[in-house]
Motif scaffolding. Structure first.
Motif, PDB file in Angstrom:
ATOM      1  N   GLU A  90      -1.724   4.278  -4.882  1.00 30.57           N
ATOM      2  CA  GLU A  90      -2.719   3.220  -4.144  1.00 30.57           C
ATOM      3  C   GLU A  90      -2.507   3.455  -2.606  1.00 30.57           C
ATOM      4  O   GLU A  90      -1.466   3.645  -2.338  1.00 30.57           O
ATOM      5  N   ARG A 140       0.732  -1.072   0.026  1.00 32.29           N
ATOM      6  CA  ARG A 140      -0.112   0.066  -0.019  1.00 32.29           C
ATOM      7  C   ARG A 140       0.954   1.357   0.164  1.00 32.29           C
ATOM      8  O   ARG A 140       2.189   1.302   0.491  1.00 32.29           O
ATOM      9  N   THR A 194      -5.559   2.177  -0.209  1.00 37.08           N
ATOM     10  CA  THR A 194      -6.237   1.377   0.625  1.00 37.08           C
ATOM     11  C   THR A 194      -6.925   0.290  -0.407  1.00 37.08           C
ATOM     12  O   THR A 194      -7.059   0.907  -1.504  1.00 37.08           O
TER      13      THR A 194
END
Length: 191
Positions: free
Chosen positions: A147, A80, A149
């Motif tokens: 990106e 993430r 979550t």
């Protein structure tokens, strides 16, 4: 240890000078984003969501069609909180195109530096479309993605939807040869 960064930019390289108090100078390579390629995307991958700093790696991607699931594009990136900028020069015929971006989190899409999609926020998978008229020739396509979550997904495509709408000619007067016709006989119209 004391670290001092000196950046010298020359075409597509930079050097980072690390000075250590007890070990003397040490050189380490630092990546910069290379120039866009033709007929493919130059991808610059960052370990943050803001496209800031130097990319941790770069590569050529033939297309942008990724669903990384619970993995990462490269071991040097976290699963993430990463971002990518892709750029490529592509040849288009003159006409209208529908550009599409599907993203789970943020996406921005540009054609020749003009933003056609601006969805730079955390979101579930969402599709965006934009219709643009392009001239014949090479056009720079830029896609920015982050990106944060959920599942990292980014897909980009475009489709030719037809010629640019030319103005239909307006006929204000014409002549007919012969000037009088009967059904079934040919006639020539001139305007």
């Amino acid at each position: 240890m004391r670290t001092m960064n000196l950046h010298r930019r020359h075409s597509s390289w930079s050097a980072v000078l690390t000075v250590m108090l007890l070990g003397g100078p040490r050189f380490a390579a630092s990546l910069t984003c290379p120039a866009p390629t033709s007929s493919a995307f130059t991808g610059c991958y960052y370990n943050n969501t803001t496209l800031s700093g130097n990319p941790v790696f770069t590569r050529t991607d033939s297309q942008i069609n990724f669903n990384w699931g619970y993995t990462t594009p490269d071991p040097s990136l976290p699963v993430r909180n990463f971002s990518v900028q892709w750029q490529g020069n592509f040849t288009f015929n003159q006409g209208q195109y529908t550009f599409s971006a599907i993203a789970s989190d943020g996406v921005r899409f540009y054609v020749d530096g003009n933003m056609i999609v601006n969805a730079w926020y955390d979101q579930t998978m969402t599709q965006y479309r934009s219709t643009q008229t392009l001239s014949q020739g090479s056009h720079l396509i830029t896609v920015e993605y982050f990106e944060q979550t959920g599942t990292p997904i980014i897909q980009v495509s475009w489709q030719y939807t037809g010629p640019a709408s030319p103005q239909a000619p307006v006929i204000t007067s014409f002549t007919s040869t012969p000037t009088s016709i009967t059904a079934g006989n040919p006639a020539t119209l001139t305007w």
